[in-house]
Design an enzyme around this catalytic site. Structure first.
Site, PDB file in Angstrom:
ATOM      1  N   ASP A   1       0.849  -1.181   0.000  1.00 21.81           N
ATOM      2  CA  ASP A   1       0.000   0.000   0.000  1.00 21.81           C
ATOM      3  C   ASP A   1       0.890   1.238   0.000  1.00 21.81           C
ATOM      4  OD1 ASP A   1      -2.690   1.250   0.306  1.00 21.81           O
ATOM      5  OD2 ASP A   1      -1.758   2.015   2.122  1.00 21.81           O
TER       6      ASP A   1
ATOM      7  N   ASP B   1      -0.128   5.001  -0.447  1.00 21.13           N
ATOM      8  CA  ASP B   1      -0.550   6.237   0.219  1.00 21.13           C
ATOM      9  C   ASP B   1      -0.671   6.037   1.721  1.00 21.13           C
ATOM     10  OD1 ASP B   1      -0.726   7.668  -2.176  1.00 21.13           O
ATOM     11  OD2 ASP B   1      -2.682   6.792  -2.596  1.00 21.13           O
TER      12      ASP B   1
END
Length: 208
Positions: free
Chosen positions: A81, A83
């Protein structure tokens, strides 16, 4: 044996005095109060007990353990992931997104140039809120789709509880109104959820 007798005044049946003598009075329940100190002491005892357990020599205490068996040889691609996990953004990014959105409205969609005076309000719109497209309000719903009073805004103006109930007739919103009715031809939902951190800046600009 429980004996009964008839009352002389109203002829009703009542228990004899011997019945009441056999009733045992229950002791008062003691209420235990857990202070912060007692909870902290209990935590330290459990922690010390866990630390006293000896692990096998081949176990790395800093390793990551999976609940299910996983053969890494069968994994071709690893994804992370990005962000707010690999990339941590500064608060200045919120202002940048807001300013770019405001500039796009003016230059591309020919909005009045006066909206350039609208400054970004950090913290006004947060992830998880819903925007009612039909009624034009920003609203917070809990997991049971119940309106949280004090969280309903039209623009930057908060609506009172009376105004909210007059608008929705009920505190609980039907799921078909929030997510759309799949069994109907009009399946489009009436609400949009701010599920992305990058949407909050746009919705602040929208409601203003």
């Amino acid at each position: 044996m429980i004996l009964k007798e008839v009352c002389a005044k109203c002829s009703c049946t009542k228990f004899t005095s011997s019945f009441y003598k056999n009733i045992q009075v229950l002791p008062k329940l003691s209420v235990r109060f857990h202070s912060t100190q007692r909870l902290e002491e209990a935590y330290k005892r459990v922690k010390a007990k866990c630390q006293s357990k000896k692990l096998p020599k081949d176990v790395n205490p800093c390793a990551v353990f999976a609940c299910n068996e996983l053969d890494l040889k069968e994994v071709n691609v690893y994804g992370f992931d990005y962000d707010y996990t690999l990339a941590c953004y500064k608060p200045s990014l919120d202002y940048l997104l807001y300013n770019l959105g405001r500039q796009t409205l003016i230059e591309q969609y020919k909005y009045p140039k006066e909206i350039a005076n609208l400054e970004y309000k950090p913290g006004f719109a947060v992830r998880g809120l819903h925007y009612d497209i039909e009624k034009g309000v920003l609203i917070k719903l809990d997991s049971f789709l119940q309106i949280q009073f004090g969280s309903v805004y039209r623009g930057l103006k908060p609506l009172s509880n009376e105004e909210v109930l007059k608008l929705y007739k009920n505190r609980i919103i039907p799921i078909a109104y929030v997510e759309g009715n799949r069994d109907s031809s009009d399946s489009q939902s009436k609400m949009v959820q701010l599920a992305d951190l990058f949407l909050c800046q746009k919705w602040v600009l929208f409601v203003m």
